[in-house]
Design an enzyme around this catalytic site. Structure first.
Site, PDB file in Angstrom:
ATOM      1  N   ASP A  14       0.886  -1.169   0.000  1.00  0.00           N
ATOM      2  CA  ASP A  14       0.000   0.000   0.000  1.00  0.00           C
ATOM      3  C   ASP A  14       0.920   1.213   0.000  1.00  0.00           C
ATOM      4  OD1 ASP A  14      -2.197   1.715   0.238  1.00  0.00           O
ATOM      5  OD2 ASP A  14      -2.102   1.665   2.433  1.00  0.00           O
ATOM      6  N   GLU A  74      -1.314  -1.312  -4.878  1.00  0.00           N
ATOM      7  CA  GLU A  74      -2.505  -0.495  -5.127  1.00  0.00           C
ATOM      8  C   GLU A  74      -2.264   0.443  -6.300  1.00  0.00           C
ATOM      9  OE1 GLU A  74      -5.209   1.267  -1.908  1.00  0.00           O
ATOM     10  OE2 GLU A  74      -4.079   3.006  -2.609  1.00  0.00           O
ATOM     11  N   ASP A 147      -2.449   0.708   7.312  1.00  0.00           N
ATOM     12  CA  ASP A 147      -1.764   0.633   6.016  1.00  0.00           C
ATOM     13  C   ASP A 147      -1.242  -0.789   5.807  1.00  0.00           C
ATOM     14  OD1 ASP A 147      -1.300   3.818   5.405  1.00  0.00           O
ATOM     15  OD2 ASP A 147      -1.138   3.335   7.528  1.00  0.00           O
TER      16      ASP A 147
END
Length: 202
Positions: A14, A74, A147
């Protein structure tokens, strides 16, 4: 079918320039197990380029320590702040460059698709995603910084997508097959879990 049976290791990322989440997921056939969850903190590093260097260095350390086979990360999303999106894109690019330098294949997943594949709801909160992952993968504690669980969600979404590719085959361009959206009256992650008990590893 062979692709779904072999053992492999996924690095989920992430990306971020303040906090970057990462997770390692081991896959053995239809079973996935969490190896590690963590974050890289960069709030004390003032210079943006120094943060990018730290990201690159930490990704390389993670790759050397855990030897993952693939990177799931991501994808960029549209935001109101152009400068923030630019910095996020740079962070993502540094992560991808580190993995590609090591010969690792890279796959991107939009945030809404990741949330959809984990909870059945594309607008799910970070807390809902983390709770669902803990139920499915049975790791001990949800980390302080979500996260890390966001990174795990990306890795697990990649695992699910590879399973689908094993059943349906790659699309014409070789991209990841999209995870089907939840249908009917499943409007929450709790309902989604009840309707998909096979997602929970016992």
């Amino acid at each position: 079918m062979e692709d779904r049976k072999k053992k492999y290791r996924i690095l989920g990322i992430d990306p971020g320039t303040n906090v970057m989440g990462y997770a390692i997921l081991d896959v053995d056939g239809n079973h996935a197990q969490v190896v590690v969850l963590g974050t890289v903190q960069m709030t004390r590093v003032a210079d943006h380029y120094a943060r990018l260097r730290r990201i690159f260095e930490r990704i390389n350390v993670i790759i050397e320590e855990f030897n993952p086979d693939e990177l799931a990360i991501e994808a960029p999303f549209c935001g109101k702040n152009v400068q923030t999106m630019l910095k996020l894109g740079r962070a993502q690019g540094v992560c991808m460059a580190a993995a590609l330098h090591r010969g690792m294949p890279v796959t991107e997943y939009p945030p809404t698709s990741v949330k959809q594949s984990i909870t059945g709801v594309g607008s799910a909160s970070k807390e809902q995603v983390a709770d669902m992952l803990q139920r499915m993968l049975r790791f001990a504690d949800i980390p302080k910084y979500l996260d890390a669980t966001d990174a795990l969600a990306i890795a697990y979404s990649h695992f699910l997508a590879k399973q689908l590719r094993g059943k349906l085959g790659d699309d014409a361009e070789g991209h990841a097959v999209k995870i089907p959206k939840a249908t009917g009256k499943k409007t929450s992650w709790g309902d989604f879990l009840k309707a998909n008990p096979d997602r929970v590893h016992k």
